[in-house]
Write a protein that holds these residues in place. Structure first.
Motif, PDB file in Angstrom:
ATOM      1  N   GLU A  89       1.383  -1.217   0.014  1.00 42.20           N
ATOM      2  CA  GLU A  89      -0.223   0.445  -0.202  1.00 42.20           C
ATOM      3  C   GLU A  89       0.740   1.444  -0.015  1.00 42.20           C
ATOM      4  N   LYS A  90       2.037   1.243   1.052  1.00 41.84           N
ATOM      5  CA  LYS A  90       3.101   2.365   0.841  1.00 41.84           C
ATOM      6  C   LYS A  90       3.599   2.306  -0.828  1.00 41.84           C
ATOM      7  N   GLU A  92       2.216   1.575  -3.917  1.00 44.01           N
ATOM      8  CA  GLU A  92       1.614   2.288  -4.254  1.00 44.01           C
ATOM      9  C   GLU A  92       0.953   3.674  -4.012  1.00 44.01           C
ATOM     10  N   ASP A  93       0.830   3.654  -2.804  1.00 38.19           N
ATOM     11  CA  ASP A  93       0.657   5.669  -3.131  1.00 38.19           C
ATOM     12  C   ASP A  93       1.739   6.019  -3.441  1.00 38.19           C
ATOM     13  N   GLU A  95       4.097   5.677  -5.698  1.00 37.64           N
ATOM     14  CA  GLU A  95       3.860   5.322  -6.561  1.00 37.64           C
ATOM     15  C   GLU A  95       2.847   6.449  -7.373  1.00 37.64           C
ATOM     16  N   ARG A  96       1.334   6.592  -6.444  1.00 32.74           N
ATOM     17  CA  ARG A  96       0.326   7.801  -7.128  1.00 32.74           C
ATOM     18  C   ARG A  96       1.356   9.136  -6.806  1.00 32.74           C
ATOM     19  N   ARG A  97       1.708   9.789  -5.665  1.00 32.28           N
ATOM     20  CA  ARG A  97       1.524  10.341  -5.637  1.00 32.28           C
ATOM     21  C   ARG A  97       3.529  11.126  -6.387  1.00 32.28           C
ATOM     22  N   THR A  98       4.050   9.984  -7.166  1.00 31.02           N
ATOM     23  CA  THR A  98       5.402  10.978  -8.285  1.00 31.02           C
ATOM     24  C   THR A  98       4.904  10.759  -9.318  1.00 31.02           C
TER      25      THR A  98
END
Length: 98
Positions: A89-90, A92-93, A95-98
């Motif tokens: 989850e971390k 994925e989180d 990756e979504r932020r960058t």
């Protein structure tokens, strides 16, 4: 029964002594030995049953121990899976932020 054979054997031996019959004395000794053998057999069977009961108890204890270990392994695996899921989850989180 062993005691009956022992008593019968002693009586036959005594009768052989009184009558001077060697074959009756021998028969009496054999009868007495048979009674002793039956008693010994009963004792051996009782010991075997006790040992079997002890073995069953040890087997049950070992099974309980194995079940505990398996439960601990399952718990540890579940914890590792949860940890891996949190990390995923971390990732994925991030990756979504960058």
């Amino acid at each position: 029964m062993g005691i009956t054979d022992k008593i019968t054997g002693r009586i036959k031996q005594a009768a052989g002594d009184l009558t001077g019959t060697d074959s009756l004395k021998r028969e009496g000794r054999d009868e007495e030995r048979k009674g002793e053998a039956k008693d010994e057999l009963r004792r051996d069977e009782a010991r075997a049953e006790q040992e079997q009961a002890k073995a069953e108890a040890r087997k049950e204890e070992a099974q309980r121990d194995a079940d505990k270990v398996a439960e601990q392994v399952d718990q540890r695996a579940a914890q590792q899976e949860e940890k891996a899921a949190r990390r995923a989850e971390k990732v994925e989180d991030l990756e979504r932020r960058t």
